[in-house]
Design a protein around this motif. Sequence first.
Motif, short mmCIF file in Angstrom:
data_model
loop_
_atom_site.label_atom_id
_atom_site.label_comp_id
_atom_site.label_asym_id
_atom_site.label_seq_id
_atom_site.Cartn_x
_atom_site.Cartn_y
_atom_site.Cartn_z
N LEU A 36 0.83 -1.21 0.00
CA LEU A 36 0.00 0.00 0.00
C LEU A 36 0.87 1.26 0.00
O LEU A 36 0.55 2.25 -0.66
CB LEU A 36 -0.93 0.01 1.22
N ALA A 37 1.93 1.22 0.77
CA ALA A 37 2.93 2.30 0.78
C ALA A 37 2.30 3.68 0.95
O ALA A 37 2.74 4.64 0.33
CB ALA A 37 3.76 2.25 -0.51
N THR A 38 1.27 3.77 1.79
CA THR A 38 0.66 5.08 2.01
C THR A 38 1.46 5.90 3.01
O THR A 38 1.91 5.37 4.04
CB THR A 38 -0.81 4.94 2.47
N GLN A 39 1.65 7.16 2.70
CA GLN A 39 2.36 8.07 3.59
C GLN A 39 1.40 8.97 4.36
O GLN A 39 1.84 9.72 5.23
CB GLN A 39 3.33 8.93 2.77
N ARG A 221 8.04 -24.32 -9.54
CA ARG A 221 8.87 -23.40 -8.74
C ARG A 221 9.82 -22.62 -9.64
O ARG A 221 10.03 -21.42 -9.45
CB ARG A 221 9.65 -24.22 -7.71
N ASP A 222 10.40 -23.31 -10.62
CA ASP A 222 11.35 -22.66 -11.53
C ASP A 222 10.67 -21.60 -12.40
O ASP A 222 11.35 -20.69 -12.90
CB ASP A 222 12.02 -23.70 -12.43
N SER A 223 9.36 -21.71 -12.58
CA SER A 223 8.65 -20.77 -13.45
C SER A 223 8.18 -19.51 -12.70
O SER A 223 7.65 -18.59 -13.32
CB SER A 223 7.44 -21.46 -14.10
N VAL A 224 8.37 -19.48 -11.40
CA VAL A 224 7.95 -18.31 -10.62
C VAL A 224 8.79 -17.10 -11.01
O VAL A 224 10.01 -17.19 -11.16
CB VAL A 224 8.08 -18.58 -9.11
N ALA A 225 8.12 -15.97 -11.20
CA ALA A 225 8.80 -14.75 -11.64
C ALA A 225 8.27 -13.56 -10.84
O ALA A 225 7.24 -13.63 -10.16
CB ALA A 225 8.54 -14.53 -13.13
N ALA A 226 8.97 -12.46 -10.94
CA ALA A 226 8.52 -11.21 -10.31
C ALA A 226 7.25 -10.72 -11.02
O ALA A 226 7.06 -10.95 -12.22
CB ALA A 226 9.61 -10.16 -10.40
N THR A 227 6.41 -10.04 -10.26
CA THR A 227 5.10 -9.58 -10.81
C THR A 227 4.88 -8.10 -10.45
O THR A 227 3.96 -7.76 -9.70
CB THR A 227 3.96 -10.44 -10.25
N PRO A 228 5.68 -7.21 -11.01
CA PRO A 228 5.59 -5.80 -10.61
C PRO A 228 4.28 -5.12 -10.96
O PRO A 228 3.80 -4.27 -10.20
CB PRO A 228 6.77 -5.14 -11.36
N ALA A 229 3.67 -5.48 -12.08
CA ALA A 229 2.40 -4.84 -12.46
C ALA A 229 1.30 -5.20 -11.47
O ALA A 229 0.53 -4.34 -11.01
CB ALA A 229 2.01 -5.24 -13.88
N ALA A 230 1.21 -6.49 -11.12
CA ALA A 230 0.20 -6.91 -10.14
C ALA A 230 0.47 -6.27 -8.79
O ALA A 230 -0.46 -5.80 -8.11
CB ALA A 230 0.20 -8.43 -10.02
N ALA A 231 1.73 -6.23 -8.38
CA ALA A 231 2.09 -5.66 -7.08
C ALA A 231 1.68 -4.19 -6.98
O ALA A 231 1.32 -3.70 -5.90
CB ALA A 231 3.58 -5.81 -6.83
N ALA A 232 1.73 -3.48 -8.10
CA ALA A 232 1.43 -2.05 -8.11
C ALA A 232 -0.04 -1.75 -7.78
O ALA A 232 -0.39 -0.61 -7.46
CB ALA A 232 1.78 -1.45 -9.47
N LEU A 233 -0.91 -2.78 -7.85
CA LEU A 233 -2.33 -2.54 -7.57
C LEU A 233 -2.57 -2.07 -6.14
O LEU A 233 -3.50 -1.30 -5.89
CB LEU A 233 -3.13 -3.81 -7.82
N LEU A 234 -1.75 -2.52 -5.21
CA LEU A 234 -1.96 -2.11 -3.83
C LEU A 234 -1.73 -0.61 -3.66
O LEU A 234 -2.53 0.08 -3.02
CB LEU A 234 -1.04 -2.90 -2.90
N ALA A 235 -0.67 -0.08 -4.24
CA ALA A 235 -0.43 1.37 -4.16
C ALA A 235 -1.49 2.14 -4.93
O ALA A 235 -1.90 3.23 -4.52
CB ALA A 235 0.96 1.69 -4.69
N ARG A 236 -1.96 1.57 -6.04
CA ARG A 236 -3.05 2.21 -6.79
C ARG A 236 -4.30 2.31 -5.91
O ARG A 236 -4.99 3.34 -5.90
CB ARG A 236 -3.38 1.39 -8.04
#
Length: 247
Positions: A36-39, A221-236
């Motif tokens: 969420l990263a709310t200030q 497990r080997d196919s797991v990757a970073a998901t920055p677009a999905a993660a950004a939904l919380l801050a949105r």
Amino acid sequence: MDNHRPHPLVIVKLGDTFEALREHHGDFEHWIAAGLATQTLPILVIDPRRGDALPAPGTLSGAVVSGSHAMVSDREPWSERTAEWLARLVAHGTPVLGICYGHQLLAHALGGEAGNHPNGIEIGTVTVTLDEAAAADPLLQGMPAEFQAQVVHLQSALRLPEGAVRLAGNAHEPVQAFRVGDKAWGVQFHPEFDAEAMRGYIDHLAADHLKPGGIDPATLRDSVAATPAAAALLARFARIAEAHDAA
């Protein structure tokens, strides 16, 4: 002089992660709060399972409803109480974001249906595709048409509430995201999960849910990757809650 005191952004904790993950990685509420990263908004964590009071809709800037290892279809008393509260939040226009269990509970709370997915478990890093309606959605607009997200679920929102707008899906899960009204969203995927959390879930579920279903945990497990677009939904979502509080 502006004497407005911001209303809290509530994290509704409906479950706990596995102990081994929690010891080294924190729990659902920590992952959500970090995203969420709310200030500007204070974060308040409440746990209806232990009898915590559910705040009145007008006292909140928004609510994020966590995932859980429980099942919505079990209709636990704490879950049904939370569902009734969610319906009040939506009616009031308070911003809501339901994640996985929270997504399914939101659908159930508003007259939809949650239950076992007919094709079983969905787990790992998957591709989510936005529907056309997402282009004008306050939470999802401007996101890539396809993005990677972390998922782990046996149940789904099998039927959406009347008037709900489907926003995203994929081949396994037709409803990866939906909106009801102007400010209430459910997402089946986990924006709060990073790759380490996802691998932890694969490891913990390998014996009981993956190998019996013919899924190779090592390959998954080997196919797991970073998901920055999905993660950004919380801050949105936090920005939406901040705007709601300011108004």
